[in-house]
Design an enzyme around this catalytic site. Structure first.
Site, PDB file in Angstrom:
ATOM      1  N   HIS B  94      24.938  38.002 -37.911  1.00 21.01           N
ATOM      2  CA  HIS B  94      23.914  39.036 -37.999  1.00 21.01           C
ATOM      3  C   HIS B  94      23.744  39.786 -36.677  1.00 21.01           C
ATOM      4  CE1 HIS B  94      19.519  40.147 -37.682  1.00 21.01           C
ATOM      5  NE2 HIS B  94      19.921  40.893 -38.676  1.00 21.01           N
ATOM      6  N   GLU B  97      26.515  42.170 -36.335  1.00 21.64           N
ATOM      7  CA  GLU B  97      26.282  43.349 -37.181  1.00 21.64           C
ATOM      8  C   GLU B  97      25.423  44.376 -36.435  1.00 21.64           C
ATOM      9  OE1 GLU B  97      22.969  44.852 -39.414  1.00 21.64           O
ATOM     10  OE2 GLU B  97      23.360  42.980 -40.511  1.00 21.64           O
ATOM     11  N   HIS B  98      24.348  43.895 -35.790  1.00 24.37           N
ATOM     12  CA  HIS B  98      23.509  44.806 -34.991  1.00 24.37           C
ATOM     13  C   HIS B  98      24.325  45.485 -33.887  1.00 24.37           C
ATOM     14  CE1 HIS B  98      19.047  43.883 -35.767  1.00 24.37           C
ATOM     15  NE2 HIS B  98      19.709  43.329 -36.762  1.00 24.37           N
ATOM     16  N   GLU B 174      12.807  40.708 -34.976  1.00 25.59           N
ATOM     17  CA  GLU B 174      13.079  40.800 -36.407  1.00 25.59           C
ATOM     18  C   GLU B 174      12.764  39.472 -37.083  1.00 25.59           C
ATOM     19  OE1 GLU B 174      17.117  41.818 -37.376  1.00 25.59           O
ATOM     20  OE2 GLU B 174      16.772  41.721 -39.534  1.00 25.59           O
TER      21      GLU B 174
END
Lengths: 453, 467
Positions: B94, B97-98, B174
């Site tokens: 993840h 991905e950012h 997040e």
């Protein structure tokens, strides 16, 4: 998704698509008038055998009696729960058997619905919609069940930081005005709504003079016309709405802190902007796009997330009511850095007001706003929604062709003049939910009238 | 749609994380849930008519032409997700991905999304346990631009330490927004970690806070270099474009990227489960109490015969709508539940999950509710389901396929998810046909195989305000 919260966001999302532009010849909107005087806008599309209807009545939770907040939302949850000869179970079974999606939703100044059906089942779908609008049953046991369902959901939502913050914010800036009351009501107010109250809403608010309809999909104008009469023809013709005064927007002088035992604070901020019909609307819209609009291009996102890693998301948006317009936004930051985030937001507010924006920023915003508009018209559902909203905002049937011009005609001088006039850091009202540290503020132990208990 | 399904409790739905999020798009979350409800199933190819080919470097290309609007959706799906992370590095997929938005030599300094925006497009990305996907939606004449940008970052990512540290902070925020601030999400996290004893589905996609904090540039680059290669990627394009237009562009931008070493998916295996488990979270911020029963189930890929399809029908019969058994018995007749729902998600590489969710009406206890749920399950295990129920469910499920054709974005999402979780286009094509093959006995057999308490975790959220 909080019901109240969701409602307001949907309201917002429905409005937003209108600010995009479209190649002028891409969509052919026809106005269809039925024998009984029902008018709808239609975009025929025979590619897929489905039909979407979006309709809105110009009325909503604003007319909920004091102490009975949530009435309009309650009606929205009840209309597909039995009508005509069909009790709740039979009505739902009919919808499910025919794969018909029928939803209602209350906003502050809108009561809307969507119908989504296969063409082959459309006759029955229209029939069910007509029954729902004109002959809802409101059976006692169903009302009791749905009330409990709404309250159950509300209880969970009222624990969500963003819902707590949003309710407190509106309640404080619109003290003593209906705009400050939550669409979804409270546990107490929902308990007080009677069957009679629900019936009264249907009778008084679901009238033809308040009705707006958008249709898209596999249906021609001549096919649609008689269906309009079948669905909406027998609604009452007219009922005068009570006028609400223009509210006086209050400023929260020092940030309100609502304590919750969470690692991250949720912040809502906002101030006065302009209404949808204001001559400065498009300049204000572009201003918001550059300052805090969706995506990664905004100044707030750049300063708070990209440069400093202070938050996952930060954004601002315009919130136009009938009588007033706002610019509001939110951010969620760890408790120890709320102060820093707030300072940046205020700095950006000030910078935009004093120094304005660059030509390059204006050009990029226009390119996005115009270029991304077709992305909002990629299904019959979306198209029907856009048609209803153009009408809701009284923009005229040629709006889609005029829109690019309206956006492009905003000059850098106009934009910066508007920023200077509107944006004022000292007018920013702020509500924080969490446990922010090193912050000067008033603390309110969450006892506002629509609080969680 | 029933009251029950309207109340789709977001944090309980195994889903994906996306890079951008703000409450302004709370509406989008809502929409996504509706779409997930409506379109979460693979749809017959007769509906989408997908065409596909494979580039010499192993990259698969799938296209669905849809002329509803002069718009294209462009997605690249990598067959890698959180369940492919090395042990102790949860959150790696993840975070990467950012970071994919941070820059390359050609497009430095976070310009990616800004370029897309000023070309009138929107872009984002999301990560699940099994896949990582990047997408843009643009007007048709901008397709080549986004292909060029996306192909560039497949191999040319250039990261610096400062960017990594900042983005790690963003991800920690997040995580706070999604999980640490929400009792329901914390319970979900605890439940998943209990449901899977050994398999990496037990780790949250976003990662454990202490492990996110330790993720390093070296780990990120290793992961990137290993998995972000054309032979591990699938291009899915839909909208106003033909295969004849797409093929030369795919060759030009993606076809030139060298193939990487062959990748075999190998994850820790799950041992047999011998004991039912329970997790309970009591919180002042819980709101409404609720109970979820989750059973480990086969996924489309690991299911035998048509049992995955039988489970889809079982979920619908048990708690899919207002005609479902749980709704009728618990909500209507006994008046003890405010909402009920059963749902089965077979779109995963290794395991599906079969869930039953209930929340009580005032005056009813969770214990009463759980007893009633257990009775209903027992009843199904003993008596099975009826022909009429199966027929009705199949009809409703198959019909939902038609609606998916109305939208440009449904097709690439369904196809990408299916292909990265071990399905083929032929499987997608056969979905309605396989559903229609399911007989009463298949549903009973599937129920007997999956609805065993030792396969399950019961998770309970209780409000301390309820006393």
């Amino acid at each position: 998704m909080g019901r109240v919260y969701r409602t307001s966001k949907i309201f917002l999302a429905l409005i937003l698509p209108l600010f995009y532009s479209l190649p002028s010849n891409a969509i052919d909107i026809r106005e269809v008038k039925s024998k009984m005087g029902v008018t709808a806008w239609l975009v025929e599309n025979q590619n897929t055998p489905v039909i979407s209807v979006a309709f809105t009545f110009r009325s909503g939770s604003i007319s909920d009696p004091v102490g009975k907040e949530g009435r309009a939302s309650f009606v929205a949850a009840m209309l597909d729960q039995g009508a005509g000869d069909l009790d709740a179970e039979s009505f739902q079974a009919r919808l499910e058997d025919l794969s018909i999606s029928l939803r209602f939703n209350a906003g502050i100044e809108s009561f809307s619905g969507t119908l989504y059906t296969l063409k082959k089942n459309s006759s029955e779908a229209f029939n069910l919609l007509s029954l729902a609008l004109t002959k809802p049953r409101f059976e006692k046991k169903t009302v009791r069940r749905v009330r409990e369902q709404i309250i159950a959901r509300l209880k969970s939502n009222l624990e969500r930081p963003e819902v707590i913050a949003s309710r407190a914010w509106y309640n404080n800036v619109f003290k003593n005005h209906a705009y400050g009351r939550p669409v979804g009501g409270s546990v107490g107010s929902l308990t007080k709504v009677s069957v009679q109250d629900l019936r009264q809403f249907v009778l008084e608010k679901l009238t033809k003079d308040k009705l707006i309809i958008g249709v898209s999909g596999s249906i021609s104008a001549s096919e649609l016309s008689p269906q309009l009469d079948k669905i909406f023809g027998i609604l009452p013709v007219f009922r005068k709405e009570k006028e609400f005064p223009k509210p006086n927007l209050l400023t929260i002088e020092k940030p309100i802190v609502i304590k919750r035992d969470v690692p991250q604070s949720t912040v809502i901020f906002g101030q006065l902007a302009v209404q949808r019909n204001h001559p400065d609307w498009y300049a204000t819209y572009i201003m918001n796009r550059i300052l805090g609009g969706r995506g990664f291009s905004s100044r707030l996102m750049e300063e708070i997330r990209e440069k400093r890693g202070l938050a996952y998301g930060v954004s601002s948006w315009l919130r136009p009511f009938e009588k007033i317009g706002l610019i509001t936004g939110n951010v969620a930051t760890k408790n120890s850095r709320v102060n820093e985030s707030l300072k940046i937001i205020k700095d950006e507010w000030r910078k935009a007001a004093v120094l304005g924006f660059s030509n390059k920023e204006l050009e990029n915003a226009k390119k996005y706003i115009n270029g991304s508009f077709p992305l909002t018209l990629t299904s019959t559902r979306k198209i029907a929604g856009v048609l209803a909203n153009i009408q809701y905002n009284r923009l005229g049937i040629n709006y889609l062709t005029r829109r690019r011009f309206l956006i492009n005609s905003v000059t850098i001088d106009h934009l910066n003049r508007v920023a200077k006039r509107i944006l004022s850091p000292s007018l920013l009202s702020i509500v924080i939910v969490g446990e922010p540290t090193n912050l000067s503020s008033i603390e309110v132990p969450m006892k506002t009238p629509y609080g969680s208990n | 749609m029933s009251q029950a399904t309207k109340i789709m409790h977001q944090s309980h739905h195994r889903s994906f994380l996306s890079r951008k999020y703000s409450w302004q798009v709370g509406y989008l979350v809502f929409l996504t849930l509706i779409l997930a409800n409506l379109f979460c199933r693979p749809i017959n190819a007769v509906v989408f008519s997908p065409k596909h080919f494979t580039l010499p470097n192993g990259m698969q290309v799938v296209i669905v032409t849809n002329r509803n609007a002069p718009v294209v959706s462009h997605m690249v799906w990598y067959e890698v997700g959180a369940a492919d992370e090395p042990a102790g590095q949860s959150g790696l997929a993840h975070l990467l991905e950012h970071l994919m938005f941070k820059g390359t030599k050609l497009v430095p300094n976070g310009q990616f999304s800004k370029i897309v925006a000023r070309n009138g497009g929107i872009d984002n990305a999301f990560t699940s346990h099994d896949y990582t996907a990047f997408f843009q939606m643009v007007s048709r004449e901008k397709l080549e631009l986004v292909m060029k940008l996306e192909a560039d970052r497949m191999r040319n990512l250039a990261l610096n330490e400062k960017q990594i540290l900042l983005e790690r902070d963003v991800v920690l925020e997040e995580r706070a927004t999604r999980t640490d601030n929400s009792p329901a999400a914390q319970l979900y996290e605890a439940k998943q970690a209990t449901l899977y004893i050994n398999h990496p589905y037990r780790n949250p996609i976003i990662g454990w806070r202490h492990e996110i904090k330790e993720l390093s540039s070296k780990q990120l680059l290793q992961f990137y270099n290993r998995f972000y290669v054309p032979n591990n990627a699938i291009l899915v394009v839909s909208g106003d474009v033909s295969i004849a237009e797409l093929r030369p562009l795919a060759k030009k931008y993606y076809g030139v990227i060298p193939r990487g070493p062959k990748i075999i998916r190998k994850r820790l295996r799950e041992p047999p489960h011998n004991a039912p488990r329970r997790v309970t979270l009591v919180s002042a911020r819980a709101g409404q109490s609720q109970l979820t029963r989750t059973y480990i189930a086969p996924s489309y890929r690991t299911a035998q015969g048509i049992e995955a399809y039988a489970l889809e029908i079982l979920a619908d019969i048990l708690g899919g709508g207002t005609r479902s058994r749980l709704f009728r018995k618990l909500v209507i007749n006994a008046s003890i539940a405010a909402s009920v729902m059963a749902y089965y998600d077979p779109n995963a590489y290794d395991f599906g999950e079969f869930n039953i969710f209930v929340s009580p009406r005032s005056g009813a206890s969770l214990e009463t509710l759980e007893l009633a749920v257990n009775q209903e399950i027992q009843f199904i295990l003993e008596q099975g389901v009826t022909k009429e129920e199966v027929k009705r469910s199949v009809r409703a499920l198959v019909t939902s396929a038609v609606f998916a054709r109305d939208s440009v974005s449904a097709a690439p999402n369904i196809i990408g998810r299916a292909l990265t979780t071990g399905q083929t286009i032929a499987d997608i094509e056969a979905w309605p046909e396989r559903l229609q093959k399911v007989k009463v006995k298949d549903v009973l057999d599937a129920a007997k195989k999956v609805l065993r308490s030792r396969n399950s975790v019961t998770s309970i959220l209780k409000s301390s305000k309820d006393g």
